[in-house]
Write a protein that holds these residues in place. Structure first.
Motif, PDB file in Angstrom:
ATOM      1  N   ILE A 100       0.872  -1.177   0.000  1.00  0.00           N
ATOM      2  CA  ILE A 100       0.000   0.000   0.000  1.00  0.00           C
ATOM      3  C   ILE A 100       0.904   1.220   0.000  1.00  0.00           C
ATOM      4  O   ILE A 100       1.631   1.469   0.968  1.00  0.00           O
ATOM      5  CB  ILE A 100      -0.906   0.034   1.244  1.00  0.00           C
ATOM      6  CG1 ILE A 100      -1.783  -1.203   1.325  1.00  0.00           C
ATOM      7  CG2 ILE A 100      -1.757   1.303   1.234  1.00  0.00           C
ATOM      8  CD1 ILE A 100      -2.519  -1.340   2.655  1.00  0.00           C
ATOM      9  N   VAL A 101       0.905   1.980  -1.084  1.00  0.00           N
ATOM     10  CA  VAL A 101       1.714   3.193  -1.162  1.00  0.00           C
ATOM     11  C   VAL A 101       0.799   4.364  -0.803  1.00  0.00           C
ATOM     12  O   VAL A 101      -0.042   4.786  -1.589  1.00  0.00           O
ATOM     13  CB  VAL A 101       2.319   3.387  -2.556  1.00  0.00           C
ATOM     14  CG1 VAL A 101       3.176   4.651  -2.586  1.00  0.00           C
ATOM     15  CG2 VAL A 101       3.149   2.176  -2.952  1.00  0.00           C
ATOM     16  N   ALA A 102       0.986   4.864   0.431  1.00  0.00           N
ATOM     17  CA  ALA A 102       0.097   5.907   0.929  1.00  0.00           C
ATOM     18  C   ALA A 102       0.861   7.119   1.442  1.00  0.00           C
ATOM     19  O   ALA A 102       0.313   7.898   2.227  1.00  0.00           O
ATOM     20  CB  ALA A 102      -0.807   5.336   2.025  1.00  0.00           C
ATOM     21  N   VAL A 103       2.114   7.259   1.011  1.00  0.00           N
ATOM     22  CA  VAL A 103       2.817   8.503   1.329  1.00  0.00           C
ATOM     23  C   VAL A 103       2.220   9.628   0.500  1.00  0.00           C
ATOM     24  O   VAL A 103       1.609   9.397  -0.548  1.00  0.00           O
ATOM     25  CB  VAL A 103       4.335   8.394   1.060  1.00  0.00           C
ATOM     26  CG1 VAL A 103       4.988   7.397   1.991  1.00  0.00           C
ATOM     27  CG2 VAL A 103       4.602   8.036  -0.401  1.00  0.00           C
ATOM     28  N   LYS A 104       2.369  10.861   0.971  1.00  0.00           N
ATOM     29  CA  LYS A 104       1.946  11.995   0.167  1.00  0.00           C
ATOM     30  C   LYS A 104       2.713  11.987  -1.161  1.00  0.00           C
ATOM     31  O   LYS A 104       3.859  11.537  -1.228  1.00  0.00           O
ATOM     32  CB  LYS A 104       2.208  13.298   0.920  1.00  0.00           C
ATOM     33  CG  LYS A 104       1.422  13.438   2.216  1.00  0.00           C
ATOM     34  CD  LYS A 104      -0.058  13.572   1.955  1.00  0.00           C
ATOM     35  CE  LYS A 104      -0.863  13.625   3.251  1.00  0.00           C
ATOM     36  NZ  LYS A 104      -0.452  14.729   4.144  1.00  0.00           N
TER      37      LYS A 104
END
Length: 303
Positions: free
Chosen positions: A74-78
Motif C-alpha cells: 500500500i503506497v500511501a505517502v503523500k
C-alpha cells in the motif's frame, strides 16, 4: 499472476491515516501487516470509528532488504514524498507483488512507474476521511457510499473483494480516469481552502467559500474533459454536495499538514490541473491563483 490469499503479507509504505485504514481492512481478514520504515516504531495499529477502537499487531521493518517475499504494498505517502520512499518501492518490486497506489491526484501510475518494473501497479481513488492521532493510530470517518475505487480488471477486482471482506466499501470502475478527475474536484477545493482558512471541512458550507469552490471546479471540469475524462457540470455539483455533507469535525490532510508545519501536497492536486491545462492550452486563472497562494504558504512555513 498475482494472488491475494489471506496469508499474503501487506506492506505499508506510508503509515499515515490512509495507509493505516486500508491496512486495517486487510488485517481484519487475517493478512500479516508490515510497516516499512518511518520515523516512529509501533507494534500495533489502532483504528477508531464511531467511538469504537480496534487494534491489530504489526511488524515494523527499517531496512528494505527485509522485504524478501511477494507482497501487496500500500503506497500511501503523500505524492511529494514518493521519491523519498524509492528504496521501499524497489524492495517490493517483485513479479508476484501488487502495488496499490493510495495517493491523491490523477498521475498515480506515472508517479510510481519509475520505481516499479515487475510488480502490478494498481491506482485507486480514496474517499476515506481519516485523521491520524498518534503513530499507528487514526480516527476513521466514512463519507458517501464508497471508501475506495479500483480498476475494473482482474487484479483490481481481487483487491476490491479482499478489502470488502475487511469491511472496506469498494467499487470497481471501468473508467477510473473519470472517477479520479471527479475526486480531484473535491481535493483541489477542500484541501487548499481549509489550509488557507485554517478551518475544518465545514468551511465548505460557507456560501462565499462555496462560490469560490465552484469556480475552481468549473475550470477543472474543462481541463479534465480535454485530458479524456468524461466530466460534466453535474460532477462538480455532486462534488459540492459531497463536500457539504461530510461529518462534523472532518478535516483535510492539507490543513493538518499546515498546522503541523509539514510540506503541503499542492503540486499533485492544483499543480496537476495547471500542468494539464498548460498542455492543452486552457486558461485556468482561479486555479493558478489558488496555486500561488498555497505555494506562498509553503514558502513561509519552510522559511
Amino acid at each position: 499472476m498475482t494472488t491475494h490469499s489471506n496469508s499474503r503479507p501487506i506492506a505499508i509504505i506510508g503509515a499515515g491515516a490512509i495507509g493505516l485504514s486500508l491496512a486495517s481492512a486487510f488485517a481484519r481478514t487475517g493478512h500479516p501487516i508490515t510497516v516499512c520504515g518511518g520515523r516512529n516504531s509501533f507494534g500495533r495499529i489502532e483504528i477508531t470509528e464511531n467511538g469504537i477502537s480496534e487494534t491489530w499487531p504489526v511488524r515494523h521493518v527499517t531496512d528494505p532488504a527485509e522485504i524478501v517475499e511477494p507482497v501487496t504494498a500500500i503506497v500511501a505517502v503523500k505524492a511529494h514524498h514518493t521519491d523519498a520512499v524509492a528504496d521501499w518501492l524497489r524492495a517490493v518490486d517483485h513479479s508476484e507483488s501488487t502495488v496499490l497506489v493510495a495517493q491523491n491526484g490523477v498521475e498515480l501510475s506515472d508517479r510510481i512507474a519509475p520505481y516499479i518494473a515487475a510488480a502490478q501497479i494498481v491506482p485507486s481513488v480514496v474517499y476515506l476521511n481519516v485523521e491520524r492521532t498518534a503513530p499507528g493510530r487514526a480516527v476513521l470517518r466514512r463519507v458517501g457510499d464508497v471508501d475506495l475505487a479500483l480498476p475494473d480488471d482482474e487484479v483490481g477486482a481481487a483487491l476490491a473483494a479482499d478489502l470488502r471482506a475487511g469491511l472496506m466499501r469498494t467499487s470497481t470502475e471501468a473508467d477510473l480516469k473519470t472517477v479520479a478527475w471527479s475526486k480531484l474536484l473535491t481535493n483541489i477545493t477542500a484541501n487548499p481552502l481549509t489550509a488557507l482558512t485554517g478551518r475544518r471541512a465545514d468551511v465548505m458550507r460557507d456560501p462565499e467559500i462555496g462560490n469560490i469552490a465552484r469556480q475552481i471546479m468549473a475550470e477543472a471540469v474543462v481541463v479534465g474533459r480535454a485530458d479524456g475524462a468524461a466530466l460534466t457540470d453535474q460532477h462538480a455539483e455532486r462534488a459540492m454536495r459531497w463536500l457539504q455533507s461530510v461529518p462534523e469535525g472532518s478535516t483535510t490532510s492539507m490543513r493538518q499538514d499546515r498546522l503541523a508545519g509539514r510540506p503541503l501536497e499542492f503540486d499533485a492536486l492544483t499543480g496537476a490541473v495547471v500542468r494539464t491545462a498548460e498542455r492543452h492550452g486552457i486558461d485556468v486563472p482561479v486555479n493558478r491563483f489558488v496555486l500561488a497562494l498555497v505555494a506562498a504558504i509553503q514558502a513561509e512555513d519552510i522559511a
